[in-house]
Motif scaffolding. Structure first.
Motif, PDB file in Angstrom:
ATOM      1  N   ARG A 266       0.843  -1.198   0.000  1.00  0.00           N
ATOM      2  CA  ARG A 266       0.000   0.000   0.000  1.00  0.00           C
ATOM      3  C   ARG A 266       0.875   1.245   0.000  1.00  0.00           C
ATOM      4  O   ARG A 266       1.696   1.429   0.913  1.00  0.00           O
TER       5      ARG A 266
ATOM      6  N   ALA B 234       0.803  -3.114 -11.046  1.00  0.00           N
ATOM      7  CA  ALA B 234      -0.624  -2.999 -11.368  1.00  0.00           C
ATOM      8  C   ALA B 234      -1.385  -2.599 -10.126  1.00  0.00           C
ATOM      9  O   ALA B 234      -0.867  -2.664  -9.003  1.00  0.00           O
ATOM     10  N   ARG B 235      -2.605  -2.209 -10.315  1.00  0.00           N
ATOM     11  CA  ARG B 235      -3.487  -1.943  -9.180  1.00  0.00           C
ATOM     12  C   ARG B 235      -3.934  -3.278  -8.593  1.00  0.00           C
ATOM     13  O   ARG B 235      -4.392  -4.164  -9.322  1.00  0.00           O
TER      14      ARG B 235
ATOM     15  N   VAL C 284      -5.091  -8.762  -9.791  1.00  0.00           N
ATOM     16  CA  VAL C 284      -4.908  -7.336 -10.073  1.00  0.00           C
ATOM     17  C   VAL C 284      -6.041  -6.866 -10.978  1.00  0.00           C
ATOM     18  O   VAL C 284      -6.727  -7.670 -11.622  1.00  0.00           O
ATOM     19  N   ARG C 285      -6.228  -5.576 -11.031  1.00  0.00           N
ATOM     20  CA  ARG C 285      -7.338  -5.020 -11.799  1.00  0.00           C
ATOM     21  C   ARG C 285      -7.052  -5.058 -13.300  1.00  0.00           C
ATOM     22  O   ARG C 285      -5.985  -4.619 -13.745  1.00  0.00           O
TER      23      ARG C 285
ATOM     24  N   SER D 292      -4.887  -2.463 -15.749  1.00  0.00           N
ATOM     25  CA  SER D 292      -3.965  -1.651 -14.950  1.00  0.00           C
ATOM     26  C   SER D 292      -2.523  -2.143 -15.003  1.00  0.00           C
ATOM     27  O   SER D 292      -1.636  -1.501 -14.445  1.00  0.00           O
TER      28      SER D 292
ATOM     29  N   LEU E  94       1.336   4.904 -13.961  1.00  0.00           N
ATOM     30  CA  LEU E  94       0.207   4.296 -13.253  1.00  0.00           C
ATOM     31  C   LEU E  94      -0.170   5.237 -12.108  1.00  0.00           C
ATOM     32  O   LEU E  94       0.335   5.116 -10.998  1.00  0.00           O
TER      33      LEU E  94
ATOM     34  N   VAL F 157      -1.594   6.877  -8.921  1.00  0.00           N
ATOM     35  CA  VAL F 157      -2.133   6.323  -7.677  1.00  0.00           C
ATOM     36  C   VAL F 157      -2.422   7.453  -6.699  1.00  0.00           C
ATOM     37  O   VAL F 157      -1.843   8.539  -6.788  1.00  0.00           O
TER      38      VAL F 157
ATOM     39  N   ASP G 116      -3.579   3.733  -1.852  1.00  0.00           N
ATOM     40  CA  ASP G 116      -3.903   2.760  -2.895  1.00  0.00           C
ATOM     41  C   ASP G 116      -2.965   1.557  -2.770  1.00  0.00           C
ATOM     42  O   ASP G 116      -1.797   1.688  -2.390  1.00  0.00           O
ATOM     43  N   GLU G 117      -3.481   0.384  -3.144  1.00  0.00           N
ATOM     44  CA  GLU G 117      -2.664  -0.824  -3.138  1.00  0.00           C
ATOM     45  C   GLU G 117      -2.201  -1.148  -4.550  1.00  0.00           C
ATOM     46  O   GLU G 117      -2.984  -1.069  -5.504  1.00  0.00           O
ATOM     47  N   VAL G 118      -0.934  -1.517  -4.673  1.00  0.00           N
ATOM     48  CA  VAL G 118      -0.388  -1.939  -5.955  1.00  0.00           C
ATOM     49  C   VAL G 118       0.254  -3.307  -5.780  1.00  0.00           C
ATOM     50  O   VAL G 118       0.673  -3.690  -4.672  1.00  0.00           O
TER      51      VAL G 118
END
Length: 406
Positions: free
Chosen positions: A63, A91-92, A99-100, A103, A130, A132, A136-138
């Motif tokens: 995060r 990615a998200r 992952v989304r 993304s 990307l 963010v 936000d979590e990646v």
């Protein structure tokens, strides 16, 4: 995140196109997430550091604590041999190891998909577009086609990492990622492009209490996480705690001493403005603990611990970094607790509070102590071992920080 550029650190090809950066000269990176590297070690809980990876993909979810239009990652072999990285993505994050869709961004290193990381180094990727926001979590996915050998890692992630056989860099599903662990591997930082007038990075530096031992896994309830939630992106917050770490002595399991790793794990992070130091309790209690990871384990005096803190203060001030001293939490009830431990802890805390050598003080000791017995943690804040707070205790620690001190 951190540090002086080394060979293989790539320049950013996307800076000129960043939505809010008019030129590369105006671009400034800040720390979004960080973890201190440790040497491969077995035990504690199952981890993959000794075996490393061979034709496998490892996906790690973190995060970020600050937002920006571009990201870059930091990978470290500080405690391992050379590594051939075949490819990487960011990615998200979605649920678990998924992952989304849409993304996934390929990470490059000097505009190449793969990179050879020399032994004992840290490298930084090129920037990836990307965007963010704070909190936000990646997910960072690394593929190693060739055997890595033992891996530099961070033992106590308190977060689930995922492993798959073969190359799964762009998988949005978690189906291939059938193996899990609670450590991070090679990954030591995620930087964000700082487009604010003046943000900077706050580093929480310490041992297992900073690392978050006793908090809920995958919940981001460590005290630096809770502090980041209070700040909501005003500053990036990095957690540079290592469980078992000591001010004065190295450990085969718990990393180099605080005085040795401070330059790398704190001052090497990008745009550091303030560091909060919470270190010393392991120095005080380890002499009474029969444990191979606490070798050597001399009995230390308060004066020796204070001298170590003064070294950290000098290192920070030499770089123009503000340094906040945190008092040591109560430990009554710990298996080897006794009058010597309490006397040394109390003397160190009195110096932190009253010496004026720190730029500011956060009194975690008083914030978490049981009013009925200030030598012990308040039961509502105790994870059960009488040393590490629980989620409520970590929230209380974050609440005790005067944000103006940062």
């Amino acid at each position: 995140m951190k540090r002086t550029a080394v060979a293989l650190v790539a320049t950013t090809s996307l800076l000129m196109s960043a939505p809010s950066a008019a030129s590369a000269a105006e671009a400034r990176w800040a720390g979004g997430w960080g973890a201190s590297p440790q040497a491969p070690v077995a035990g504690f809980e199952p981890n993959w550091s000794r075996e490393g990876f061979a034709d496998q993909s490892v996906r790690q979810v973190v995060r970020v604590t600050a937002g920006g239009p571009l990201l870059r990652v930091r990978l470290s072999t500080v405690h391992s041999g050379p590594v051939s990285l075949t490819g990487a993505t960011i990615a998200r994050a979605a649920d678990g190891g998924a992952v989304r869709p849409g993304s996934v961004r390929r990470l490059t290193f000097g505009h190449r998909a793969g990179v050879e990381i020399p032994a004992g180094r840290e490298i930084v990727s090129d920037a990836a577009a990307l965007p963010v926001g704070p909190l936000d979590e990646v997910a960072v996915t690394l593929h190693f086609a060739r055997p890595t050998g033992p891996a530099t890692f961070h033992a106590s992630a308190l977060a689930t990492s995922f492993r798959a056989s073969g190359e799964h860099l762009s998988d949005t599903s978690a189906a291939a990622f059938t193996e899990t662990t609670r450590s991070w591997y090679f990954l030591t930082g995620v930087d964000v492009l700082d487009t604010s007038p003046r943000r900077g990075t706050v580093v929480a530096f310490g041992d297992s209490i900073t690392d978050g031992v006793g908090s809920t896994v995958d919940a981001d309830n460590r005290y630096p996480d809770e502090l980041a939630e209070r700040l909501r992106g005003r500053f990036g917050v990095l957690n540079e705690g290592i469980g078992g770490n000591r001010v004065l002595n190295d450990s085969p399991c718990f990393g180099e001493s605080a005085t040795k790793r401070f330059t790398r794990d704190v001052l090497g992070r990008p745009d550091v403005r303030t560091v909060v130091v919470l270190e010393g309790i392991n120095d005080i209690i380890s002499s009474d603990v029969e444990f191979e990871c606490f070798v050597p384990n001399p009995e230390v005096t308060a004066a020796e611990v204070i001298a170590g803190h003064r070294t950290l203060i000098r290192q920070a001030h030499a770089r123009g970094v503000r340094v906040v001293g945190a008092t040591l939490l109560p430990v009554k009830g710990f298996a080897t607790y006794g009058e010597r431990i309490e006397a040394v802890r109390s003397e160190v805390n009195a110096w932190i509070r009253t010496s004026g050598e720190y730029d500011a003080v956060v009194d975690f000791d008083r914030a978490l102590a049981d009013p009925a017995d200030p030598r012990a943690l308040l039961p509502a804040y105790d994870s059960g071992d009488h040393v590490h707070p629980n989620d409520a205790g970590y929230r209380a620690m974050a609440a005790a920080v005067d944000l103006r001190a940062l």
